[in-house]
Design an enzyme around this catalytic site. Sequence first.
Site, PDB file in Angstrom:
ATOM      1  N   SER A 145       0.865  -1.191   0.000  1.00  0.00           N
ATOM      2  CA  SER A 145       0.000   0.000   0.000  1.00  0.00           C
ATOM      3  C   SER A 145       0.900   1.240   0.000  1.00  0.00           C
ATOM      4  CB  SER A 145      -0.880  -0.002   1.255  1.00  0.00           C
ATOM      5  OG  SER A 145      -1.708   1.138   1.283  1.00  0.00           O
ATOM      6  N   LYS A 171      -0.806  -0.878  -4.609  1.00  0.00           N
ATOM      7  CA  LYS A 171      -2.058  -0.194  -4.248  1.00  0.00           C
ATOM      8  C   LYS A 171      -1.697   1.249  -3.955  1.00  0.00           C
ATOM      9  CE  LYS A 171      -4.691  -0.216   0.072  1.00  0.00           C
ATOM     10  NZ  LYS A 171      -5.409  -1.095   1.044  1.00  0.00           N
ATOM     11  N   LYS A 173      -2.895   4.944  -2.596  1.00  0.00           N
ATOM     12  CA  LYS A 173      -3.888   5.734  -1.883  1.00  0.00           C
ATOM     13  C   LYS A 173      -4.287   6.904  -2.777  1.00  0.00           C
ATOM     14  CE  LYS A 173      -4.060   3.556   2.024  1.00  0.00           C
ATOM     15  NZ  LYS A 173      -5.298   2.898   2.494  1.00  0.00           N
ATOM     16  N   ASP A 199      -7.048   2.925  -3.392  1.00  0.00           N
ATOM     17  CA  ASP A 199      -7.825   2.915  -2.154  1.00  0.00           C
ATOM     18  C   ASP A 199      -8.124   4.356  -1.755  1.00  0.00           C
ATOM     19  OD1 ASP A 199      -7.340   1.427   1.188  1.00  0.00           O
ATOM     20  OD2 ASP A 199      -9.007   2.519   0.271  1.00  0.00           O
ATOM     21  N   GLU A 224     -10.958   0.629  -4.120  1.00  0.00           N
ATOM     22  CA  GLU A 224     -11.294   0.246  -2.742  1.00  0.00           C
ATOM     23  C   GLU A 224     -11.976   1.400  -2.001  1.00  0.00           C
ATOM     24  OE1 GLU A 224      -7.794  -1.228  -0.780  1.00  0.00           O
ATOM     25  OE2 GLU A 224      -8.735  -1.278   1.199  1.00  0.00           O
ATOM     26  N   ASP A 249     -13.867  -2.112   2.056  1.00  0.00           N
ATOM     27  CA  ASP A 249     -12.993  -2.302   3.202  1.00  0.00           C
ATOM     28  C   ASP A 249     -13.797  -1.871   4.438  1.00  0.00           C
ATOM     29  OD1 ASP A 249      -9.649  -0.961   4.056  1.00  0.00           O
ATOM     30  OD2 ASP A 249     -11.169  -1.927   5.274  1.00  0.00           O
ATOM     31  N   LYS A 273     -10.309  -7.752   6.748  1.00  0.00           N
ATOM     32  CA  LYS A 273      -9.442  -7.356   7.859  1.00  0.00           C
ATOM     33  C   LYS A 273     -10.033  -7.952   9.134  1.00  0.00           C
ATOM     34  CE  LYS A 273      -7.783  -2.973   5.983  1.00  0.00           C
ATOM     35  NZ  LYS A 273      -7.871  -1.506   6.101  1.00  0.00           N
ATOM     36  N   GLY A 301      -4.450  -4.764   5.467  1.00  0.00           N
ATOM     37  CA  GLY A 301      -3.496  -4.545   6.559  1.00  0.00           C
ATOM     38  C   GLY A 301      -3.801  -3.276   7.324  1.00  0.00           C
TER      39      GLY A 301
HETATM   40  C1  NPQ Z   1      -2.206  -0.641   4.505  1.00  0.00           C
HETATM   41  C2  NPQ Z   1      -3.425   0.197   4.426  1.00  0.00           C
HETATM   42  O1  NPQ Z   1      -3.597   0.943   3.496  1.00  0.00           O
HETATM   43  N1  NPQ Z   1      -4.287   0.099   5.448  1.00  0.00           N
HETATM   44  C3  NPQ Z   1      -5.586   0.742   5.611  1.00  0.00           C
HETATM   45  C4  NPQ Z   1      -5.442   2.214   5.888  1.00  0.00           C
HETATM   46  C5  NPQ Z   1      -4.606   2.555   7.081  1.00  0.00           C
HETATM   47  C6  NPQ Z   1      -3.740   3.606   6.943  1.00  0.00           C
HETATM   48  C7  NPQ Z   1      -2.974   4.032   7.991  1.00  0.00           C
HETATM   49  C8  NPQ Z   1      -3.008   3.384   9.213  1.00  0.00           C
HETATM   50  C9  NPQ Z   1      -2.212   3.803  10.283  1.00  0.00           C
HETATM   51  C10 NPQ Z   1      -2.266   3.134  11.482  1.00  0.00           C
HETATM   52  C11 NPQ Z   1      -3.101   2.046  11.618  1.00  0.00           C
HETATM   53  C12 NPQ Z   1      -3.901   1.641  10.562  1.00  0.00           C
HETATM   54  C13 NPQ Z   1      -3.863   2.305   9.342  1.00  0.00           C
HETATM   55  C14 NPQ Z   1      -4.670   1.901   8.285  1.00  0.00           C
HETATM   56  C15 NPQ Z   1      -6.497   0.494   4.401  1.00  0.00           C
HETATM   57  O2  NPQ Z   1      -6.374  -0.502   3.694  1.00  0.00           O
HETATM   58  O3  NPQ Z   1      -7.420   1.304   4.208  1.00  0.00           O
HETATM   59 MG    MG Z   2      -8.523   0.229   2.632  1.00  0.00          MG
END
Ligand code: NPQ
Ligand code: MG
Length: 378
Positions: A145, A171, A173, A199, A224, A249, A273, A301
């Site tokens: 990500s 992926k 953002k 995402d 996403e 998500d 998740k 994640g």
């Molecule tokens: C890997 C990924 O993009 N994770 C989340 C977003 C995210 C982003 C930042 C975070 C900071 C601290 C704890 C959880 C977090 C989750 C998602 O899929 O939407």
């Molecule tokens: Mg997400």
Amino acid sequence: MRLRDIELRIVRMPLRSPFRTSFGVETEKVALLVRVRGDLRGPGGDRVETGGWGECVAMEEPLYSAEYVAGAVQVTRDFLAPRLFAAGDAVTAERVGPLLAGVVGHRMAKAAVEMAVLDAELRARGVPLAEHLGAVRDRVPSGVSVGIQPSVPELLDVVAGYLDEGYVRIKLKIAPGWVLEPVRAVRERWGDDLLLQVDANAAFTLADAPLLQRLDELGLLLIEQPLAEDDLVQHAELARMLRTPVCLDESVVSARAAADAIRLGAARVINVKPGRVGGYLEARRVHDVAVANGVAVWCGGMLETGLGRAANAALAALPGFTLPGDVSASSRFYETDLTRPFVLEDGHVAVPTGPGLGVEPVPELLAEWTSWRQVLSP
Ligand SMILES: CC(=O)N[C@@H](Cc1ccc2ccccc2c1)C(=O)O
Ligand SMILES: [Mg+2]
């Protein structure tokens, strides 16, 4: 299992680099860790001491979802732990959900407690989590990500670095003002064969449909969570306007929510998740619902430490996880992980083979990164 105590710890771990999404910039990971200790009846009828770890994925602030670290600590201390202590010797991983059902919501906090009990049970039985969940692979393909960057050139450098490390899927953002230009630049640099998805973390509304429709020309695997967590109907409406599959998500908080999203046409792919849906056992149910409906799942994640990363790798090895997930190497986020590091080997992360989670916190690092600790007793 009879619980003798439940230890709560808040750990703070520095991120290697700031991680920017549509909801903010993170520079440190703050996590509630749960450790249960107790005993259970062994195969020979004797009592066996055991213990296990759980990781709560709630962020320090309620930016991704309504839960947050301090709230998870309080609900665990005041409402979840007492219910498990009151259950005496009848605590099993399967029963944690029902034992805590009287408490409304707080899925991430409940998931951490269930994970700790599951780890403790499986360690006592000598069974790896992957085997218990029904894993069919011993390694899982690893995607990454990529946060919002200060500029497109810097984004291309960051993506190049991850591809050099061997990540099999990128992926990106996205957020208002950071959509077409960066995604098109990555697609143009690496061509159509690059597995590429985006995402939005719920940053858009149906009014943005014309903009999101332009992503269709970039051949993405999925988009996403384009809209708000509680916008199932609008996601279904948007899905009918896009060629790119919509993946949910934040909206999928349970197997029931997954079934509703699929039936409404709001999701053609689901990011699973475990913390978001209330635990690894519910995550398997989400997987089963999706597979039964021909919907692909992949493991998301939450910047987990090696504890949650180990469990996610086990889950990602189930047969319905047919798309690369966000189970990245520890080094994606951390110079040093709380457990032994997860590494990328030929674009894959190995599924742990030890009992339970198969990993433990390194005591010295746990001590160094613990900012708060409390032990709860019956
Ligand atoms: C890997 C990924 O993009 N994770 C989340 C977003 C995210 C982003 C930042 C975070 C900071 C601290 C704890 C959880 C977090 C989750 C998602 O899929 O939407
Ligand atoms: Mg997400």
